[in-house]
Design a protein around this motif. Structure first.
Motif, PDB file in Angstrom:
ATOM      1  N   GLY A  43       0.784  -1.230   0.000  1.00  0.00           N
ATOM      2  CA  GLY A  43       0.000   0.000   0.000  1.00  0.00           C
ATOM      3  C   GLY A  43       0.813   1.276   0.000  1.00  0.00           C
ATOM      4  O   GLY A  43       0.327   2.318  -0.445  1.00  0.00           O
ATOM      5  N   GLY A 188      -9.147   0.603  -5.898  1.00  0.00           N
ATOM      6  CA  GLY A 188      -7.764   0.800  -5.511  1.00  0.00           C
ATOM      7  C   GLY A 188      -7.107  -0.464  -5.006  1.00  0.00           C
ATOM      8  O   GLY A 188      -5.889  -0.608  -5.074  1.00  0.00           O
ATOM      9  N   GLY A 192      -3.304  -1.886  -5.710  1.00  0.00           N
ATOM     10  CA  GLY A 192      -2.354  -2.223  -4.662  1.00  0.00           C
ATOM     11  C   GLY A 192      -1.799  -3.627  -4.828  1.00  0.00           C
ATOM     12  O   GLY A 192      -0.610  -3.874  -4.589  1.00  0.00           O
ATOM     13  N   MET A 299      -3.306   6.800  -0.487  1.00  0.00           N
ATOM     14  CA  MET A 299      -4.025   5.534  -0.380  1.00  0.00           C
ATOM     15  C   MET A 299      -4.445   5.253   1.054  1.00  0.00           C
ATOM     16  O   MET A 299      -4.764   4.108   1.400  1.00  0.00           O
ATOM     17  N   GLU A 302      -7.317   2.976   1.933  1.00  0.00           N
ATOM     18  CA  GLU A 302      -7.228   1.539   1.686  1.00  0.00           C
ATOM     19  C   GLU A 302      -6.222   0.843   2.599  1.00  0.00           C
ATOM     20  O   GLU A 302      -6.048  -0.370   2.525  1.00  0.00           O
ATOM     21  N   GLY A 372      -1.197   5.321 -10.002  1.00  0.00           N
ATOM     22  CA  GLY A 372      -1.142   5.839  -8.632  1.00  0.00           C
ATOM     23  C   GLY A 372      -1.633   7.263  -8.529  1.00  0.00           C
ATOM     24  O   GLY A 372      -2.360   7.620  -7.592  1.00  0.00           O
ATOM     25  N   GLY A 376      -4.909   8.284  -6.622  1.00  0.00           N
ATOM     26  CA  GLY A 376      -4.673   9.232  -5.528  1.00  0.00           C
ATOM     27  C   GLY A 376      -5.380  10.552  -5.728  1.00  0.00           C
ATOM     28  O   GLY A 376      -5.966  11.108  -4.794  1.00  0.00           O
ATOM     29  N   ARG A 379      -9.055  10.236  -4.956  1.00  0.00           N
ATOM     30  CA  ARG A 379      -9.339  10.185  -3.518  1.00  0.00           C
ATOM     31  C   ARG A 379      -9.280  11.573  -2.890  1.00  0.00           C
ATOM     32  O   ARG A 379     -10.060  11.898  -1.993  1.00  0.00           O
TER      33      ARG A 379
END
Length: 919
Positions: A43, A188, A192, A299, A302, A372, A376, A379
């Protein structure tokens, strides 16, 4: 289960402290338990490492070395990673100081600095993720076209390649971005899980690159077709190794001569953009490729344990990538000719043991980094939307699937990346990307610095390897390099940041996350209050510091606003006494009242503090407030009272709200109706009837004034301010006056003398006239009284004008004859000169017959005769007497007669000198 319970408990504690116990709907939603599936390695370590390798490892490291040389390349790595390490320390400190929800860096900054800073920086960081994603996809497309395009490196002789051109490149970028979109829409957690495999592939590819530098040597490497003006090889070398002098370069392999040729800088044009290179532009390309330190923090929604995973994974990944870069820089400096480094950015493919290894590494690094940033960024956008900082504009981004995947945020982020791809090549996007990330890192360090400087007891992060010095170095370094890279873009980015900050500040927020500005203000105010020494007070810097005693604010809104004008940037306190016995209370009854008074201050837009107390009597409570109000060198020097009379109080607060409601139909004063506005009237008791009890009588009122003077405080009594209408004053076209009567009418023989009270009256009137709203519509007018039979009018006026000039008070002088009033007073005293002088000298301060009512009524009439265009009247307040022979009741009655039916009137008594004639 135990771990999940501990996390839930910490979140509950945090939410209850923020919102008073109400459950807070964060970014995690109801699917938090199922979404938190990633550990430290998958992660945090993997996405950070992959993002920091991205375009630099296989696509731009050779270019950086060829342009900047070995020494400057090491300097660039030192600067870039110094900024990164300082920022990582700040991230680790903030992330281990409490439970982290989704939104990563935005969540940390917003909860540390408050919604205004967090919202502006969060939006900026979101766009940084968007631009970075576009840059990595551009790197992927560049590798694709260089190797599989027309005359591509990996194509056999005569094989047709992919068509190359701007719109073809854009098509390829769109397809790659569409693939990233599909992965992001799945969730996500899939990203990961694939990160571990992707990083393993990248490590294997890098290992083969390192081996190749020792094995391969004396190879001719062709320049890419895109490079139309490559550097030429030496003719003898080209002939020796059977290379094309104009369209190829030599890869000599490991030797000291090659290293010496790469030691110093040799900047030239970039063949992908035809622009000149320099230290700032090359640093921007390098830095933009290693900006992935927050990919793990992004992240956070998550991660199983973000408080533990973010610091550990980010630090390990950063150290790992730096080690790889330093090793490769040394190897390339010793093995690759400079012409090759600056003429073919993908030379590693042709000098590798198996060329497809490098292509696979490029695709893996750039694709994972793009993924990523896309995930990201989505989010961060989701967190911004859920916090509702930008009204309803981001509301669509809150739509999620049942599993908690923010598909709307992903789609919006994808669309913006698609637009950025129109910019062009990787190097064109790199500058913009570096600016946004440098600014984001600067603000992250600022957040940690501010938290540490405030010395807040609750800032005790688990991660201890940071200090205010590391945060300061990181902040200054980021801002400095921001301007070194591109001063114009840096200025624009900072300007946009401040505009967003201003918009969010003006917007206002009901929710409270604990703003760092409040902690910093407290820290600085405490420090400066300790430096503010009352023993060093000087008359030159005197200013009124007011304590206004308020019984019921519903009846005195105009007075509260007027005293706010009168304070002249000084201390202003609203004091209120609740009569009661604290011993009979179960808890402090004033706890619930304090927010109501703060709501009143906000509604009236006055700059005042609130002091509330409970006492067995009003007089005792006033003693409390006079003694304890203020702090250190900021203590009230002037106590203000409303006037004691029998007039029916009017509900000024209700009228004010009606006026504002009517105005709101034409002008949007508020974005929404707040509870403080709708419930303000119900927060305070109803007005007393005209015959209702006040809780004290006239004698007690005068005793309070006497006590205030005894406590060495100036006194102001305000009468008839319920008729003051500042809106009407602002709208009038007439010139209104601030009238000053610096004469003690209770001792008429002192009319020719100026004492401290006379000067204090003049000073307050002058202060009021300095307020812009009063200065535009009023003039200062000073009255003096003469006996025309004994005094020369012109001489008296000239003498007063000279005195006002010395005091630097500009105003109109008005001379009024009052011999008829004095003659009437003489007759009412029996015409006995000795008795007259005795009574005039004693006034009401000594036992004896007081001044006649008729005399004071004539004084009142004389003042009224000159009040046709008067906005406010300032009068001399005689000193309050002791309670002997009913003198206090007589004193109050005389004040009532003197000020009866006048315009808004301020009766003033001063004890200390307040004016200075010295420099």
């Amino acid at each position: 289960m135990e771990h999940a319970f501990r996390w839930s408990l910490s979140m509950s504690c945090q939410n209850s402290s923020v919102d008073g116990g109400a459950p807070q709907v964060g970014v995690e939603g109801g699917a938090a338990a199922t979404r938190r599936t990633l550990g430290t390695f998958a992660g945090v370590f993997c996405p950070v490492a992959l993002s920091m390798f991205s375009t630099l490892l296989f696509l731009r490291l050779g270019m950086v070395l060829g342009q900047a040389g070995f020494i400057q390349t090491l300097v660039m790595f030192f600067l870039a990673y110094a900024i990164l390490f300082m920022t990582i320390l700040s991230i680790c400190a903030i992330s281990t100081n409490g439970a982290i929800e989704g939104g990563g860096a935005y969540f940390m900054i917003s909860r540390a600095l408050g919604p205004e800073f967090g919202g502006s920086i969060g939006l900026l960081f979101f766009f940084a993720q968007v631009v970075s994603c576009a840059m990595y996809i551009s790197g992927f497309v560049e590798a694709l076209t260089n190797n599989f395009g027309e005359s591509g490196t990996l194509l056999g002789h005569g094989m047709p390649g992919l068509p190359v051109g701007f719109w073809w490149r854009y098509l390829y970028a769109t397809l790659i971005l569409a693939f990233c979109l599909m992965v992001s829409l799945i969730g996500g957690h899939m990203y990961g899980k694939t990160n571990v495999f992707t990083l393993l592939v990248l490590v294997v590819c890098t290992f083969f690159v390192i081996i190749s530098t020792f094995v391969k040597k004396n190879l001719c490497v062709d320049y890419p077709k895109e490079n139309t003006n490559p550097p030429q090889m030496d003719a003898a070398v080209a002939e020796l190794h059977n290379c094309s002098q104009n369209w190829s370069a030599l890869y000599p392999g490991m030797n000291g001569h090659t290293f010496l040729g790469n030691v110093y800088a040799g900047y030239m044009n970039d063949y992908t953009s035809s622009s000149g290179m320099s230290f700032p532009t090359v640093f921007a390309i390098l830095f933009s490729s290693v900006t992935g330190i927050m990919n793990g923090a992004n992240m956070s929604g998550e991660l199983k344990d973000p408080t533990k995973s973010i610091p550990k994974g980010t630090l390990m990944a950063t150290c790992f990538t730096l080690s790889v870069y330093i090793v490769l820089t040394i190897l390339f400096a010793c093995s690759a000719d400079r012409n090759l480094l600056v003429g073919n950015y993908t030379f590693m493919i042709q000098v590798n043991l198996w060329p497809p290894f490098v292509v696979i590494g490029i695709f893996a690094a750039t694709l994972s980094a793009a993924l990523g940033n896309l995930i990201g960024g989505s989010r961060i956008l989701l967190a911004l939307a859920k916090d509702e900082l930008y009204w309803i504009f981001l509301k669509p981004a809150t739509f999620m699937t049942k599993s908690g995947n923010p598909i709307a945020s992903v789609m919006i982020t994808w669309f913006l990346v698609q637009l950025v791809l129109l910019t062009g090549s990787l190097n064109s996007i790199a500058n913009m990307c570096s600016e946004l990330f440098l600014l984001s890192y600067a603000t992250t360090n600022l957040a940690c610095l501010a938290l540490d400087l405030t010395s807040a007891p609750n800032f005790r992060p688990i991660f201890r390897y940071f200090s205010s010095y590391t945060a300061f170095i990181g902040m200054v370094g980021s801002l400095t390099m921001c301007f070194v890279v591109n001063a114009k873009q840096a200025s624009i980015a900072i300007a946009v940041l401040f505009v967003l900050l201003l918009v969010l500040h003006l917007r206002g927020f009901e929710k409270s996350w604990g703003s760092i500005s409040q902690a910093l203000i407290f820290h600085q105010v405490r420090k400066y209050l300790l430096l503010l020494d009352s023993r060093k007070d000087h008359i030159k810097f005197w200013r009124p510091q007011m304590l206004l005693m308020v019984s019921n604010p519903r009846s005195c809104c105009q007075l509260i606003d007027f005293v706010n004008d009168l304070k002249k940037s000084g201390l202003y306190i609203l004091g209120h006494v609740r009569v009661g016995d604290f011993d009979w209370e179960n808890e402090d009854p004033l706890i619930d009242d304090y927010p109501k008074w703060l709501g009143l201050v906000d509604h009236l837009k006055v700059k005042a503090f609130i002091e509330l107390t409970m006492a067995r009597s009003i007089r005792e409570g006033i003693h409390h407030l006079i003694r304890v109000s203020g702090l250190g060198g900021m203590k009230p020097n002037t106590i203000c009272f409303g006037f004691y009379d029998n007039e029916q109080p009017s509900d000024a607060l209700a009228r004010l709200q009606q006026k504002m409601a009517a105005r709101k139909r034409f002008i949007k004063l508020y974005t929404s109706e707040t509870p403080e506005n709708t419930e303000l009237l119900s927060n305070f008791a109803s007005l007393r009837p005209s015959d209702g009890s006040r809780g004290f009588n006239g004698q007690e009122y005068v005793q309070m004034v006497y006590d205030t003077l005894k406590l060495n405080k100036n006194v102001c009594l305000f009468r008839n301010f319920h008729v003051l209408d500042k809106d009407a004053l602002s709208a009038t076209r007439r010139t209104m006056y601030i009238d000053v009567w610096p004469i003690n009418f209770f001792q008429p023989e002192s009319a020719n003398h100026f004492d401290n009270t006379c000067l204090f009256v003049l000073q307050l009137a002058c202060v009021l006239h300095m307020v812009p709203s009063w200065k535009r519509k009023t003039k200062l007018r000073v009255f003096t009284c003469i006996e025309e039979q004994r005094e020369e009018r012109a001489r008296k006026e000239k003498k007063l004008a000279e005195f006002m000039k010395i005091l630097r008070i500009r105003g109109e002088i008005k001379v009024v004859g009052w011999e008829h009033i004095l003659r009437s007073l003489h007759q009412s005293l029996g015409g006995q000169p000795n008795l007259e002088m005795e009574m005039l000298a004693s006034g009401v301060h000594e036992p004896g017959e007081p001044l006649p009512d008729e005399y004071l009524m004539k004084i009142n009439g004389m003042i009224k005769d000159h009040c046709e265009e008067t906005a406010v009247v300032f009068l001399y307040l005689p000193k309050a007497p002791r309670n002997e022979n009913n003198q206090q009741e007589t004193y109050l009655r005389k004040l009532q007669l003197m000020s009866h039916e006048l315009p808004p009137t301020v009766l003033v008594h001063g004890l200390q000198p307040v004016t200075s004639t010295a420099l």
